[in-house]
Scaffold this motif. Sequence first.
Motif, PDB file in Angstrom:
ATOM      1  N   MET A  24       0.830  -1.203   0.000  1.00 12.65           N
ATOM      2  CA  MET A  24       0.000   0.000   0.000  1.00 12.65           C
ATOM      3  C   MET A  24       0.871   1.263   0.000  1.00 12.65           C
ATOM      4  O   MET A  24       0.563   2.236  -0.704  1.00 12.65           O
ATOM      5  CB  MET A  24      -0.936   0.015   1.203  1.00 12.65           C
ATOM      6  CG  MET A  24      -1.900   1.184   1.182  1.00 12.65           C
ATOM      7  SD  MET A  24      -3.103   1.164   2.503  1.00 12.65           S
ATOM      8  CE  MET A  24      -2.073   1.512   3.906  1.00 12.65           C
ATOM      9  N   LEU A  25       1.955   1.253   0.754  1.00 16.36           N
ATOM     10  CA  LEU A  25       2.872   2.396   0.785  1.00 16.36           C
ATOM     11  C   LEU A  25       3.451   2.663  -0.604  1.00 16.36           C
ATOM     12  O   LEU A  25       3.467   3.807  -1.073  1.00 16.36           O
ATOM     13  CB  LEU A  25       4.002   2.125   1.791  1.00 16.36           C
ATOM     14  CG  LEU A  25       5.058   3.216   1.937  1.00 16.36           C
ATOM     15  CD1 LEU A  25       4.478   4.407   2.670  1.00 16.36           C
ATOM     16  CD2 LEU A  25       6.267   2.663   2.678  1.00 16.36           C
ATOM     17  N   TRP A  29       2.557   6.071  -3.010  1.00 19.76           N
ATOM     18  CA  TRP A  29       3.534   7.043  -3.500  1.00 19.76           C
ATOM     19  C   TRP A  29       3.676   6.997  -5.017  1.00 19.76           C
ATOM     20  O   TRP A  29       3.919   8.020  -5.650  1.00 19.76           O
ATOM     21  CB  TRP A  29       4.869   6.870  -2.798  1.00 19.76           C
ATOM     22  CG  TRP A  29       4.782   7.453  -1.425  1.00 19.76           C
ATOM     23  CD1 TRP A  29       4.808   6.777  -0.240  1.00 19.76           C
ATOM     24  CD2 TRP A  29       4.586   8.826  -1.094  1.00 19.76           C
ATOM     25  NE1 TRP A  29       4.644   7.652   0.807  1.00 19.76           N
ATOM     26  CE2 TRP A  29       4.513   8.914   0.304  1.00 19.76           C
ATOM     27  CE3 TRP A  29       4.460   9.987  -1.845  1.00 19.76           C
ATOM     28  CZ2 TRP A  29       4.318  10.132   0.956  1.00 19.76           C
ATOM     29  CZ3 TRP A  29       4.268  11.197  -1.193  1.00 19.76           C
ATOM     30  CH2 TRP A  29       4.205  11.257   0.196  1.00 19.76           C
ATOM     31  N   SER A  30       3.506   5.836  -5.596  1.00 23.45           N
ATOM     32  CA  SER A  30       3.528   5.748  -7.052  1.00 23.45           C
ATOM     33  C   SER A  30       2.373   6.539  -7.650  1.00 23.45           C
ATOM     34  O   SER A  30       2.541   7.301  -8.608  1.00 23.45           O
ATOM     35  CB  SER A  30       3.450   4.284  -7.473  1.00 23.45           C
ATOM     36  OG  SER A  30       3.320   4.162  -8.857  1.00 23.45           O
ATOM     37  N   THR A  31       1.206   6.399  -7.068  1.00 19.14           N
ATOM     38  CA  THR A  31       0.023   7.123  -7.537  1.00 19.14           C
ATOM     39  C   THR A  31       0.162   8.621  -7.297  1.00 19.14           C
ATOM     40  O   THR A  31      -0.165   9.426  -8.174  1.00 19.14           O
ATOM     41  CB  THR A  31      -1.237   6.591  -6.823  1.00 19.14           C
ATOM     42  OG1 THR A  31      -1.334   5.185  -7.059  1.00 19.14           O
ATOM     43  CG2 THR A  31      -2.491   7.274  -7.319  1.00 19.14           C
ATOM     44  N   ALA A  32       0.676   8.994  -6.131  1.00 20.41           N
ATOM     45  CA  ALA A  32       0.828  10.418  -5.810  1.00 20.41           C
ATOM     46  C   ALA A  32       1.795  11.109  -6.759  1.00 20.41           C
ATOM     47  O   ALA A  32       1.597  12.267  -7.124  1.00 20.41           O
ATOM     48  CB  ALA A  32       1.299  10.586  -4.369  1.00 20.41           C
ATOM     49  N   LEU A  37      -1.512  17.276  -9.383  1.00 20.01           N
ATOM     50  CA  LEU A  37      -2.709  18.125  -9.298  1.00 20.01           C
ATOM     51  C   LEU A  37      -3.909  17.474  -9.980  1.00 20.01           C
ATOM     52  O   LEU A  37      -4.722  18.146 -10.608  1.00 20.01           O
ATOM     53  CB  LEU A  37      -2.458  19.506  -9.919  1.00 20.01           C
ATOM     54  CG  LEU A  37      -1.499  20.432  -9.209  1.00 20.01           C
ATOM     55  CD1 LEU A  37      -1.392  21.747  -9.966  1.00 20.01           C
ATOM     56  CD2 LEU A  37      -1.911  20.684  -7.784  1.00 20.01           C
ATOM     57  N   GLY A  38      -4.014  16.167  -9.892  1.00 19.12           N
ATOM     58  CA  GLY A  38      -5.120  15.451 -10.512  1.00 19.12           C
ATOM     59  C   GLY A  38      -4.946  15.212 -11.995  1.00 19.12           C
ATOM     60  O   GLY A  38      -5.866  14.755 -12.660  1.00 19.12           O
ATOM     61  N   VAL A  39      -3.775  15.541 -12.520  1.00 14.90           N
ATOM     62  CA  VAL A  39      -3.491  15.380 -13.947  1.00 14.90           C
ATOM     63  C   VAL A  39      -2.482  14.248 -14.109  1.00 14.90           C
ATOM     64  O   VAL A  39      -1.427  14.275 -13.474  1.00 14.90           O
ATOM     65  CB  VAL A  39      -2.903  16.684 -14.544  1.00 14.90           C
ATOM     66  CG1 VAL A  39      -2.555  16.500 -16.003  1.00 14.90           C
ATOM     67  CG2 VAL A  39      -3.866  17.835 -14.348  1.00 14.90           C
ATOM     68  N   PRO A  40      -2.769  13.249 -14.940  1.00 12.40           N
ATOM     69  CA  PRO A  40      -1.772  12.187 -15.147  1.00 12.40           C
ATOM     70  C   PRO A  40      -0.508  12.761 -15.784  1.00 12.40           C
ATOM     71  O   PRO A  40      -0.584  13.569 -16.713  1.00 12.40           O
ATOM     72  CB  PRO A  40      -2.474  11.192 -16.067  1.00 12.40           C
ATOM     73  CG  PRO A  40      -3.678  11.875 -16.583  1.00 12.40           C
ATOM     74  CD  PRO A  40      -3.974  13.049 -15.714  1.00 12.40           C
ATOM     75  N   LEU A 109       1.681   7.164   6.916  1.00 17.33           N
ATOM     76  CA  LEU A 109       1.060   7.304   5.595  1.00 17.33           C
ATOM     77  C   LEU A 109       0.395   8.670   5.448  1.00 17.33           C
ATOM     78  O   LEU A 109       0.524   9.325   4.412  1.00 17.33           O
ATOM     79  CB  LEU A 109       0.008   6.216   5.378  1.00 17.33           C
ATOM     80  CG  LEU A 109       0.472   4.767   5.290  1.00 17.33           C
ATOM     81  CD1 LEU A 109      -0.739   3.840   5.251  1.00 17.33           C
ATOM     82  CD2 LEU A 109       1.356   4.555   4.096  1.00 17.33           C
ATOM     83  N   GLY A 110      -0.303   9.109   6.479  1.00 11.64           N
ATOM     84  CA  GLY A 110      -1.134  10.302   6.384  1.00 11.64           C
ATOM     85  C   GLY A 110      -0.396  11.622   6.476  1.00 11.64           C
ATOM     86  O   GLY A 110      -0.726  12.568   5.748  1.00 11.64           O
ATOM     87  N   PHE A 111       0.599  11.723   7.359  1.00 11.15           N
ATOM     88  CA  PHE A 111       1.290  13.001   7.522  1.00 11.15           C
ATOM     89  C   PHE A 111       1.982  13.458   6.244  1.00 11.15           C
ATOM     90  O   PHE A 111       1.794  14.599   5.813  1.00 11.15           O
ATOM     91  CB  PHE A 111       2.272  12.942   8.701  1.00 11.15           C
ATOM     92  CG  PHE A 111       3.063  14.203   8.845  1.00 11.15           C
ATOM     93  CD1 PHE A 111       2.460  15.372   9.292  1.00 11.15           C
ATOM     94  CD2 PHE A 111       4.407  14.231   8.511  1.00 11.15           C
ATOM     95  CE1 PHE A 111       3.186  16.547   9.402  1.00 11.15           C
ATOM     96  CE2 PHE A 111       5.140  15.393   8.618  1.00 11.15           C
ATOM     97  CZ  PHE A 111       4.535  16.566   9.072  1.00 11.15           C
ATOM     98  N   PRO A 112       2.783  12.601   5.587  1.00 13.92           N
ATOM     99  CA  PRO A 112       3.410  13.062   4.345  1.00 13.92           C
ATOM    100  C   PRO A 112       2.395  13.396   3.246  1.00 13.92           C
ATOM    101  O   PRO A 112       2.612  14.324   2.462  1.00 13.92           O
ATOM    102  CB  PRO A 112       4.300  11.895   3.915  1.00 13.92           C
ATOM    103  CG  PRO A 112       4.432  11.035   5.100  1.00 13.92           C
ATOM    104  CD  PRO A 112       3.248  11.276   5.957  1.00 13.92           C
ATOM    105  N   MET A 113       1.294  12.657   3.207  1.00 19.95           N
ATOM    106  CA  MET A 113       0.276  12.977   2.201  1.00 19.95           C
ATOM    107  C   MET A 113      -0.392  14.319   2.497  1.00 19.95           C
ATOM    108  O   MET A 113      -0.821  15.013   1.577  1.00 19.95           O
ATOM    109  CB  MET A 113      -0.768  11.864   2.117  1.00 19.95           C
ATOM    110  CG  MET A 113      -0.255  10.613   1.425  1.00 19.95           C
ATOM    111  SD  MET A 113       0.486  10.901  -0.188  1.00 19.95           S
ATOM    112  CE  MET A 113      -0.945  11.329  -1.137  1.00 19.95           C
ATOM    113  N   SER A 114      -0.473  14.703   3.769  1.00 19.05           N
ATOM    114  CA  SER A 114      -0.998  16.035   4.081  1.00 19.05           C
ATOM    115  C   SER A 114      -0.030  17.112   3.586  1.00 19.05           C
ATOM    116  O   SER A 114      -0.461  18.178   3.142  1.00 19.05           O
ATOM    117  CB  SER A 114      -1.264  16.184   5.582  1.00 19.05           C
ATOM    118  OG  SER A 114      -0.055  16.182   6.311  1.00 19.05           O
TER     119      SER A 114
END
Length: 175
Positions: A24-25, A29-32, A37-40, A109-114
């Motif tokens: 999941m990690l 990060w691969s997806t992020a 900005l929501g653009v591939p 997982l959550g802090f870096p994504m914030s």
Amino acid sequence: MDWYQTLFEMIDMRSFSNLWFWIMLAVMWSTASHWVLGVPFDMVLRARRYGGEAEADLEDIVRINVNRLLYIAQVSGLWLLGLGFFALTSLVLLAFVYDIEFAQAVLLLGFPMSLVGMLSLSTAKLIRVEGSTGEVLRRRLMRHRLYTQIIGMVSIFVTAVWGMYQNLAVGPLAG
């Protein structure tokens, strides 16, 4: 072996020793780093390579996503900020005061994504203020992706070090 025991071994709450957490990690990060900005990101590369219609498509989708992000921030930004800080503070307390490993994993997982979320909001504001198009827009999106990847690398490193510590010092064999 019992079916329930097999199921609960696969969905173990000991996060750092669970393969699913690490998968999941990596996927997170691969997806992020792929969706800027929501653009591939392949749209950014295609716009740079071919220009023309690909460039116009990129500018349109960035404009739509920037407007969407800034609208959400304007309408409910303070509520989201408050709820985000509440969630992160709760996770910090559960993780380090009450020593709950699952909360530690979710916090890592959550802090870096914030941070990536705040970076996205900042980039969206810059794009709107500058009225970025063409090469300037592509450069801004590439810089955003680079910063996201740097946050991801640091996050993965810290998570791996903390996970190894948990597995070696606090794991089932240590107690």
